[in-house]
Design an enzyme around this catalytic site. Structure first.
Site, PDB file in Angstrom:
ATOM      1  N   GLY A  45       0.886  -1.214  -0.019  1.00  0.00           N
ATOM      2  CA  GLY A  45      -0.047   0.125   0.127  1.00  0.00           C
ATOM      3  C   GLY A  45       0.844   1.110  -0.111  1.00  0.00           C
ATOM      4  O   GLY A  45       2.055   1.095   0.275  1.00  0.00           O
ATOM      5  N   GLN A  50       3.403  10.030   1.231  1.00  0.00           N
ATOM      6  CA  GLN A  50       4.512   9.284   1.268  1.00  0.00           C
ATOM      7  C   GLN A  50       5.488   9.654   0.132  1.00  0.00           C
ATOM      8  O   GLN A  50       6.517   9.122   0.068  1.00  0.00           O
ATOM      9  CB  GLN A  50       4.371   7.708   1.185  1.00  0.00           C
ATOM     10  CG  GLN A  50       3.646   7.292   2.451  1.00  0.00           C
ATOM     11  CD  GLN A  50       3.314   5.568   2.429  1.00  0.00           C
ATOM     12  OE1 GLN A  50       2.524   5.062   2.187  1.00  0.00           O
ATOM     13  NE2 GLN A  50       4.629   5.268   3.141  1.00  0.00           N
ATOM     14  N   CYS A  93       6.139  -0.165   7.297  1.00  0.00           N
ATOM     15  CA  CYS A  93       5.811   1.015   6.529  1.00  0.00           C
ATOM     16  C   CYS A  93       6.921   1.209   5.543  1.00  0.00           C
ATOM     17  O   CYS A  93       8.166   1.496   6.291  1.00  0.00           O
ATOM     18  CB  CYS A  93       5.289   2.190   7.366  1.00  0.00           C
ATOM     19  SG  CYS A  93       4.961   3.672   6.654  1.00  0.00           S
ATOM     20  N   LEU A  94       6.812   1.849   4.246  1.00  0.00           N
ATOM     21  CA  LEU A  94       7.911   2.164   3.357  1.00  0.00           C
ATOM     22  C   LEU A  94       8.417   3.293   4.030  1.00  0.00           C
ATOM     23  O   LEU A  94       9.618   3.728   3.737  1.00  0.00           O
ATOM     24  CB  LEU A  94       7.486   2.261   1.986  1.00  0.00           C
ATOM     25  CG  LEU A  94       6.730   1.073   1.421  1.00  0.00           C
ATOM     26  CD1 LEU A  94       6.296   1.466  -0.245  1.00  0.00           C
ATOM     27  CD2 LEU A  94       7.892  -0.116   1.121  1.00  0.00           C
ATOM     28  N   HIS A 136      -4.225   1.325   7.775  1.00  0.00           N
ATOM     29  CA  HIS A 136      -2.677   1.978   7.707  1.00  0.00           C
ATOM     30  C   HIS A 136      -2.655   3.290   6.703  1.00  0.00           C
ATOM     31  O   HIS A 136      -2.169   4.284   7.005  1.00  0.00           O
ATOM     32  CB  HIS A 136      -1.785   0.842   7.480  1.00  0.00           C
ATOM     33  CG  HIS A 136      -0.312   1.247   7.387  1.00  0.00           C
ATOM     34  ND1 HIS A 136       0.522   0.725   8.087  1.00  0.00           N
ATOM     35  CD2 HIS A 136       0.526   2.111   6.430  1.00  0.00           C
ATOM     36  CE1 HIS A 136       1.603   1.179   7.721  1.00  0.00           C
ATOM     37  NE2 HIS A 136       1.675   2.030   6.711  1.00  0.00           N
ATOM     38  N   GLU A 137      -3.078   3.008   5.519  1.00  0.00           N
ATOM     39  CA  GLU A 137      -2.893   3.894   4.530  1.00  0.00           C
ATOM     40  C   GLU A 137      -3.761   5.359   4.728  1.00  0.00           C
ATOM     41  O   GLU A 137      -3.399   6.320   4.727  1.00  0.00           O
ATOM     42  CB  GLU A 137      -3.374   3.657   3.214  1.00  0.00           C
ATOM     43  CG  GLU A 137      -2.564   2.369   2.552  1.00  0.00           C
ATOM     44  CD  GLU A 137      -1.125   2.505   2.917  1.00  0.00           C
ATOM     45  OE1 GLU A 137      -0.408   3.399   2.726  1.00  0.00           O
ATOM     46  OE2 GLU A 137      -0.187   1.328   3.030  1.00  0.00           O
ATOM     47  N   HIS A 140      -2.350   7.457   7.195  1.00  0.00           N
ATOM     48  CA  HIS A 140      -1.323   8.279   6.262  1.00  0.00           C
ATOM     49  C   HIS A 140      -1.952   9.655   5.941  1.00  0.00           C
ATOM     50  O   HIS A 140      -1.275  10.764   5.990  1.00  0.00           O
ATOM     51  CB  HIS A 140      -0.487   7.892   5.298  1.00  0.00           C
ATOM     52  CG  HIS A 140       0.545   6.901   5.512  1.00  0.00           C
ATOM     53  ND1 HIS A 140       1.730   7.356   5.963  1.00  0.00           N
ATOM     54  CD2 HIS A 140       0.648   5.679   5.337  1.00  0.00           C
ATOM     55  CE1 HIS A 140       2.660   6.457   6.142  1.00  0.00           C
ATOM     56  NE2 HIS A 140       1.902   5.272   5.567  1.00  0.00           N
TER      57      HIS A 140
HETATM   58 ZN    ZN Z   1       2.812   3.169   5.653  1.00  0.00          ZN
END
Ligand code: ZN
Length: 172
Positions: A45, A50, A93-94, A136-137, A140
């Site tokens: 995701g 991000q 998480c990236l 989660h997304e 953000h």
């Molecule tokens: Zn993330």
């Protein structure tokens, strides 16, 4: 085009993102780049902040192991969590460096309303892993990271690791 991923503790990740007014060609190009970036990073995701765009856009491909791809786009998603609270194990998480992972409480289902990349309305219930990824997304989009959900002790241990890593990076 593969975009640069913004990393914690960049303040861009703390912003509350703005809704998308119109799904223009630019937005569609951003969505395509977000998919390319997510796949290149082996993520499941990615949220627009991000990649440095404070807009309410999420792409995801919440598959595990050998399951077939299931790419989704949510523009201006609004979530209504439901079901029971479940432990999302070893979430990562990236944008959270050092491949840090922790268990986080999430809801087992979410009802989501949004638009897709063609502007069509979405209103559906997700459950299990896709529901966890979407929570989660959408966090953000509200300037929240999964490390904001862990205990103060764990968080301060992680923050000191990041500090050390950043200072080594600066002097390297
Ligand atoms: Zn993330």
């Amino acid at each position: 085009m593969i975009l640069d991923i913004v990393s914690y503790p960049d303040p861009l990740l703390k912003l509350a993102c703005s809704p998308v007014d119109e799904i223009s060609e630019e937005i569609r190009a951003l969505v395509a780049d977000m998919f390319e970036t997510m796949y290149a990073s082996l993520g499941v995701g990615l949220a627009a902040p991000q990649v440095g765009c404070p807009l309410r856009i999420v792409v995801m491909n919440p598959v595990q192991k050998d399951s077939p791809p299931a790419p989704r786009v949510f523009v201006n998603p609004v979530l209504e969590p439901g079901g029971e609270q479940i432990l999302s194990e070893q979430e990562g998480c990236l944008s959270v460096p050092l491949n840090y992972r922790a268990d986080v409480l999430r809801y087992s289902t979410v009802f989501v309303t949004a638009r897709d990349v063609d502007g069509n309305g979405i209103a559906e219930t997700l459950s299990g892993f896709p529901a966890v990824v979407l929570q989660h997304e959408v966090d953000h989009l509200n300037g929240v990271l999964f490390i904001d959900h862990i205990s103060h002790l764990r968080r301060s241990l992680y923050d000191s690791k990041v500090k050390k890593w950043l200072s080594r990076k600066d002097t390297a």
